[in-house]
Design a protein around this motif. Structure first.
Motif, PDB file in Angstrom:
ATOM      1  N   ALA A  45       0.822  -1.211   0.000  1.00  0.00           N
ATOM      2  CA  ALA A  45       0.000   0.000   0.000  1.00  0.00           C
ATOM      3  C   ALA A  45       0.856   1.261   0.000  1.00  0.00           C
ATOM      4  N   PHE A  46       0.194   2.368  -0.336  1.00  0.00           N
ATOM      5  CA  PHE A  46       0.724   3.725  -0.290  1.00  0.00           C
ATOM      6  C   PHE A  46       1.749   4.042  -1.374  1.00  0.00           C
ATOM      7  N   PHE A  47       1.615   3.422  -2.535  1.00  0.00           N
ATOM      8  CA  PHE A  47       2.427   3.809  -3.691  1.00  0.00           C
ATOM      9  C   PHE A  47       2.024   5.225  -4.091  1.00  0.00           C
ATOM     10  N   ASP A  48       2.954   5.980  -4.595  1.00  0.00           N
ATOM     11  CA  ASP A  48       2.674   7.317  -5.139  1.00  0.00           C
ATOM     12  C   ASP A  48       2.012   8.261  -4.140  1.00  0.00           C
ATOM     13  N   ASN A  49       2.354   8.133  -2.873  1.00  0.00           N
ATOM     14  CA  ASN A  49       1.850   9.056  -1.865  1.00  0.00           C
ATOM     15  C   ASN A  49       2.956  10.083  -1.614  1.00  0.00           C
ATOM     16  N   ALA A  50       2.722  11.310  -2.027  1.00  0.00           N
ATOM     17  CA  ALA A  50       3.744  12.365  -1.927  1.00  0.00           C
ATOM     18  C   ALA A  50       4.153  12.646  -0.484  1.00  0.00           C
ATOM     19  N   ASP A  51       3.311  12.315   0.484  1.00  0.00           N
ATOM     20  CA  ASP A  51       3.625  12.576   1.886  1.00  0.00           C
ATOM     21  C   ASP A  51       4.321  11.411   2.580  1.00  0.00           C
ATOM     22  N   PHE A  52       4.461  10.286   1.890  1.00  0.00           N
ATOM     23  CA  PHE A  52       5.119   9.114   2.479  1.00  0.00           C
ATOM     24  C   PHE A  52       6.122   8.578   1.470  1.00  0.00           C
ATOM     25  N   PRO A  53       7.401   8.573   1.805  1.00  0.00           N
ATOM     26  CA  PRO A  53       8.433   8.212   0.832  1.00  0.00           C
ATOM     27  C   PRO A  53       8.617   6.713   0.628  1.00  0.00           C
ATOM     28  N   GLY A  54       7.774   5.906   1.229  1.00  0.00           N
ATOM     29  CA  GLY A  54       7.936   4.454   1.124  1.00  0.00           C
ATOM     30  C   GLY A  54       6.636   3.754   0.806  1.00  0.00           C
ATOM     31  N   THR A  55       6.611   2.473   1.111  1.00  0.00           N
ATOM     32  CA  THR A  55       5.399   1.672   0.982  1.00  0.00           C
ATOM     33  C   THR A  55       5.269   0.799   2.230  1.00  0.00           C
ATOM     34  N   LEU A  56       4.054   0.353   2.488  1.00  0.00           N
ATOM     35  CA  LEU A  56       3.757  -0.498   3.629  1.00  0.00           C
ATOM     36  C   LEU A  56       3.231  -1.821   3.092  1.00  0.00           C
ATOM     37  N   HIS A  57       3.784  -2.917   3.597  1.00  0.00           N
ATOM     38  CA  HIS A  57       3.429  -4.245   3.094  1.00  0.00           C
ATOM     39  C   HIS A  57       2.964  -5.122   4.254  1.00  0.00           C
ATOM     40  N   VAL A  58       1.951  -5.934   4.009  1.00  0.00           N
ATOM     41  CA  VAL A  58       1.619  -7.049   4.889  1.00  0.00           C
ATOM     42  C   VAL A  58       1.951  -8.284   4.073  1.00  0.00           C
ATOM     43  N   THR A  59       2.886  -9.081   4.590  1.00  0.00           N
ATOM     44  CA  THR A  59       3.408 -10.215   3.821  1.00  0.00           C
ATOM     45  C   THR A  59       3.212 -11.513   4.581  1.00  0.00           C
ATOM     46  N   GLU A  60       2.612 -12.477   3.890  1.00  0.00           N
ATOM     47  CA  GLU A  60       2.478 -13.837   4.413  1.00  0.00           C
ATOM     48  C   GLU A  60       3.715 -14.592   3.941  1.00  0.00           C
ATOM     49  N   ILE A  61       4.543 -15.029   4.883  1.00  0.00           N
ATOM     50  CA  ILE A  61       5.798 -15.703   4.551  1.00  0.00           C
ATOM     51  C   ILE A  61       5.523 -17.193   4.386  1.00  0.00           C
ATOM     52  N   SER A  62       5.968 -17.731   3.249  1.00  0.00           N
ATOM     53  CA  SER A  62       5.840 -19.168   3.019  1.00  0.00           C
ATOM     54  C   SER A  62       7.062 -19.864   3.613  1.00  0.00           C
ATOM     55  N   GLU A  63       6.971 -21.147   3.804  1.00  0.00           N
ATOM     56  CA  GLU A  63       8.093 -21.883   4.393  1.00  0.00           C
ATOM     57  C   GLU A  63       9.304 -21.926   3.477  1.00  0.00           C
ATOM     58  N   ASP A  64       9.104 -21.708   2.184  1.00  0.00           N
ATOM     59  CA  ASP A  64      10.225 -21.792   1.244  1.00  0.00           C
ATOM     60  C   ASP A  64      10.652 -20.412   0.753  1.00  0.00           C
ATOM     61  N   ALA A  65      10.737 -19.438   1.668  1.00  0.00           N
ATOM     62  CA  ALA A  65      11.160 -18.092   1.289  1.00  0.00           C
ATOM     63  C   ALA A  65      12.554 -18.147   0.680  1.00  0.00           C
ATOM     64  N   LYS A  66      12.758 -17.349  -0.362  1.00  0.00           N
ATOM     65  CA  LYS A  66      14.041 -17.336  -1.075  1.00  0.00           C
ATOM     66  C   LYS A  66      14.933 -16.238  -0.509  1.00  0.00           C
ATOM     67  N   LYS A  67      16.211 -16.560  -0.315  1.00  0.00           N
ATOM     68  CA  LYS A  67      17.165 -15.560   0.161  1.00  0.00           C
ATOM     69  C   LYS A  67      17.346 -14.513  -0.932  1.00  0.00           C
ATOM     70  N   HIS A  68      17.255 -13.242  -0.557  1.00  0.00           N
ATOM     71  CA  HIS A  68      17.351 -12.158  -1.524  1.00  0.00           C
ATOM     72  C   HIS A  68      17.905 -10.924  -0.832  1.00  0.00           C
ATOM     73  N   TYR A  69      18.140  -9.891  -1.609  1.00  0.00           N
ATOM     74  CA  TYR A  69      18.594  -8.618  -1.047  1.00  0.00           C
ATOM     75  C   TYR A  69      18.106  -7.492  -1.937  1.00  0.00           C
ATOM     76  N   HIS A  70      18.294  -6.286  -1.455  1.00  0.00           N
ATOM     77  CA  HIS A  70      17.898  -5.087  -2.190  1.00  0.00           C
ATOM     78  C   HIS A  70      19.109  -4.166  -2.275  1.00  0.00           C
ATOM     79  N   LYS A  71      19.290  -3.516  -3.400  1.00  0.00           N
ATOM     80  CA  LYS A  71      20.411  -2.588  -3.565  1.00  0.00           C
ATOM     81  C   LYS A  71      20.087  -1.192  -3.051  1.00  0.00           C
ATOM     82  N   THR A  72      18.808  -0.813  -3.061  1.00  0.00           N
ATOM     83  CA  THR A  72      18.432   0.539  -2.617  1.00  0.00           C
ATOM     84  C   THR A  72      17.425   0.554  -1.472  1.00  0.00           C
ATOM     85  N   HIS A  73      16.652  -0.494  -1.288  1.00  0.00           N
ATOM     86  CA  HIS A  73      15.605  -0.497  -0.263  1.00  0.00           C
ATOM     87  C   HIS A  73      16.140  -0.829   1.121  1.00  0.00           C
TER      88      HIS A  73
END
Length: 135
Positions: A45-73
């Motif tokens: 949620a909250f994409f393109d909200n000029a007053d909030f520079p980020g986004t808010l996520h509710v994420t259901e994690i599965s047992e087989d989550a993949k290892k990953h990373y972000h370069k800017t986040h």
């Protein structure tokens, strides 16, 4: 909780003016479609909200989550629900997690959740799917 009353037309002259825009943004995650991600399924949620520079996520994690990373986040996880054996892998560390805990994950930290859980994630800056990198 305070119930916000509906806006009402106060006079003939005000009826021709549009009601002022709300000064806030509301997200009902029960109406947001989940999308696949390396962790499981995310509702964002909250994409393109000029007053909030980020986004808010509710994420259901599965047992087989993949290892990953972000370069800017930077992601801040808040654990809403998880089993007793739930863990968070951060680079080479494996941490036990439980509801009520929070972890800030800066760019470049490889991470994945181990076990099923539900998390609230604050992503800064605004989420971009092109910034999900798998090893």
């Amino acid at each position: 909780l305070t119930t916000v009353p509906e806006r009402r037309v106060m006079s003939e002259s005000s009826a021709s003016r549009p009601a002022p825009a709300a000064k806030y943004d509301v997200a009902d995650f029960s109406t947001i479609d989940g999308v696949p991600c390396p962790c499981g399924t995310a509702r964002r949620a909250f994409f393109d909200n000029a007053d909030f520079p980020g986004t808010l996520h509710v994420t259901e994690i599965s047992e087989d989550a993949k290892k990953h990373y972000h370069k800017t986040h930077t992601e801040t996880y808040y654990f809403l629900e998880c089993g007793e054996a739930a863990r968070m892998e951060l680079d080479e560390d494996l941490l036990a997690v439980k509801p009520g805990m929070s972890i800030v994950i800066p760019p470049g930290v490889r991470h994945r959740d181990v076990g099923r859980m539900k998390v609230l994630i604050v992503c800064l800056p605004e989420f971009d799917p092109a910034d999900e990198w798998l090893d």
